[in-house]
Design an enzyme around this catalytic site. Sequence first.
Site, short mmCIF file in Angstrom:
data_model
loop_
_atom_site.label_atom_id
_atom_site.label_comp_id
_atom_site.label_asym_id
_atom_site.label_seq_id
_atom_site.Cartn_x
_atom_site.Cartn_y
_atom_site.Cartn_z
N ASP A 3 46.49 37.73 44.18
CA ASP A 3 45.47 37.97 44.91
C ASP A 3 45.43 38.69 45.82
O ASP A 3 44.59 39.44 46.75
CB ASP A 3 44.25 36.15 44.87
CG ASP A 3 44.12 35.89 44.19
OD1 ASP A 3 43.43 36.77 42.88
OD2 ASP A 3 44.09 34.68 44.30
N GLN A 21 45.51 38.37 33.39
CA GLN A 21 45.52 39.11 34.74
C GLN A 21 47.41 39.55 35.25
O GLN A 21 47.43 39.96 35.84
CB GLN A 21 44.01 39.23 35.88
CG GLN A 21 43.38 39.59 35.56
CD GLN A 21 42.26 38.62 36.36
OE1 GLN A 21 42.17 39.05 37.26
NE2 GLN A 21 41.79 37.91 36.28
#
Length: 812
Positions: free
Chosen positions: A202, A337
């Site tokens: 992130d 991801q």
Amino acid sequence: MKLAVLTSGGDSAGMNAAVRAVVKAGILKGCETWIVREGYEGLVRGNEAAEGDTEPPPAACDNVPVADPGFVQNLRFGDGALLRDGTGDLPGRRTLKGRYIVRAGWDDVRGWFTEGGTLIGTARSKAFRTEEGRLQAAFNMIKEGIDALVVCGGDGSLTGADVFRSEWPSLVKKLREAGKINDHQVAAHGHLKIAGLVGSIDNDMSLTDLTIGAPTALQRICESIDNINSTAFSHSRAFVIEVMGRHCGWLALMAGVACGADFLFIPEDPPSAQIWQDELCKKVKQHRSVGKRKTIVIVAEGAIDDELNPIQAEAVKNVLADKLGLDTRVTTLGHTQRGGRPVALDRISPTLQGMEAVEALLEATPTTPSYMIGMHENKVVRVPLMEAVAITTSVSDAITAKDFKKAMSLRDPEFIESLDAFFETSRWDPHARSAKEKWMRVGIMHVGAPAGGMNAATRAMVRYCIRHGHTPLLIHNGFRGLLDDDVFEPSWLGVDNWATRGGSELGTNREQPDVDLGAVACKFQEYAFSAFVMIGGFEAFSSLKILEGARKDYPAFHVPMVHLPATISNNVPMTEFSLGSDTSLNALVDACDAIKQSASASRNRVFVVETQGGQCGYIATLGALATGATMVYTPETGINLDMLRQDVKYMKRRFSLDEKGKAEGRLVIKNEASSNVYNTEVITKMFKEEGGALFDSRSASLGHTLQGNIPSPMDRARAVRLALRAMRFLEEHHETLRGVPFKARQAAPESAAVIVVQGTGVRWVTVEEMTEHADMKKRRGKTSWWSSYKDLVDMLVARKQIIGEPKPDRTL
């Protein structure tokens, strides 16, 4: 010192590179290195050895003469194959069944940095959250003699590490009172040393510019969106794409900038709860009204409105379908991801950080704080771990308190700038125009060789121009195209897909303006350029230097002029990154991974890989670090006979140290201009002749494949950021010349400048200053920030330990 490394929390690409670096750096510094499997859970479980568990036999290479005999003793312990799957059971060797704290040797972690995820496993440990669990973890560490720990994970994992460190003295005291450890162990292990590495896709940790795994996750997202774009266009559909990012919108934001999304939702900049649906529809209708066939909306999984109500992808889909009647699909990328091989940046950065973590542990004292190892201004830095965690937590707290301005301010400047860049390039708004008297006619040209990101930068400039009322004039085929009147005015929609295209949509060559300065000046006057942009490499800088020098003779050149560096060689002085260099490194990594696989399958084979780069060794050096190459040759140091003699000596001894039947292929990376005499063919034949029965050799020239195909997301996002900076620079200097008669104009020297990246900062460098730092003959800077990485390549293959001789350096 005995040190251990573990990975905790969610996995991320690059964790294996960090583990590899910690193990190798520890051995190089004379430490015993251990690996903890399954994160904190492995610390709690410790080693419950199965029956018949045996020690591994000594390395079968005692007869190989090496400079440091102790290095051979640290060559193999846990066996890499066993560490990879944790279930292997080889006769006569230690098994991993019931073992969670495993001694690791040099060869046990070879090749790890090419693997995604974490090979040593990760788990969320409930037991470690309790004092009893941490007491057991402390006992297991002391039993193995370990009192230094590197933790790679997110903010929760790093917070747990700091809690463990603060409790350590009391845990040791309780263990002694319970009779589990003796006085000698208490004296030897009274202090726990902790270093943290941030593994998080992130990119949500403060005080570091980039977390381990974020570049690879962004790459996966953009690859998916690029693929979705074609089907969206074909069917004139809208796609709502959900990406990860529970408390941080970095992935969504950078993907939106890199892929040219129409709209995005991120937690730091939430839309109004009352009007976000109308705002979304308004923007999408504007884009559709100018002929756009596809709509891409990106939603971070933690997206909210300004009343903290969640905004989910399905709700966005319903708005587009019900209110606009668009055929809309939802794609949730999920854990795709996290997966896949790490990109170049997620191999290089964790390697540097892992080595720094070991240094931090060696220097730690009971009074120093626990450090988090991060990246800032392109350098590895140590920051107090809990300070970084506190600032990170305060972002979430600010969002919860609806103080979104504070939340944005706590993100780094590049985050804020990228959000502004998204608005400027994604939203067509006829009401955003500047006052008419401020409008410019901006000439935009590509100069030199093509590079990934050129088209993304051009697209951003065109859209900024149209949005603010300026007239963009694109020039095909460089200065030759300008002289041939190959100039056109693009539309907003005409450059829509340029961000994802590699090469140069305008066409480019190495022609410079001095081919006919007078004619070039006439064309400047004919097209009434009030600003001029050149996107390219060293040739673009040389062209800017020529045009700036010709101002004394040609009034037409008294306009603000900008050079935006774009070259895979990254040879423009004073800038750390040129557009295209990241794309090129990724292309090199992909090619070398395939080549090394071939070399390993053939056993005992060396591949000499030739790269582009001209007289600059950036691609070769960073590529060697990213691919684990055994040696690298660059123009800066050249090649001589003594160097080749030592290289052959090293290669022979290294292959002799390989475990029988488990030899791996090895890479040698050579820049194309390293030597005119010792070329790739000569070096390949030399290794083949000298290798004898030990190893064979082959060569591979990567050539123009290094110019890449689709530009990397990092190159695209950086291109947009720099392009908008360039446009504002032109506006600022145009304002000082506005209203001055043509023949009376006198542009200041600083109005002709190069935009350079230095860490996370961007600055402007005048032609004069740039010339002082440039080697005009060799077309590169006089100094290079990456030059020390060549020594790092030698360190990571234990060159000194094996042959005891530093590589001769004859800097040219």
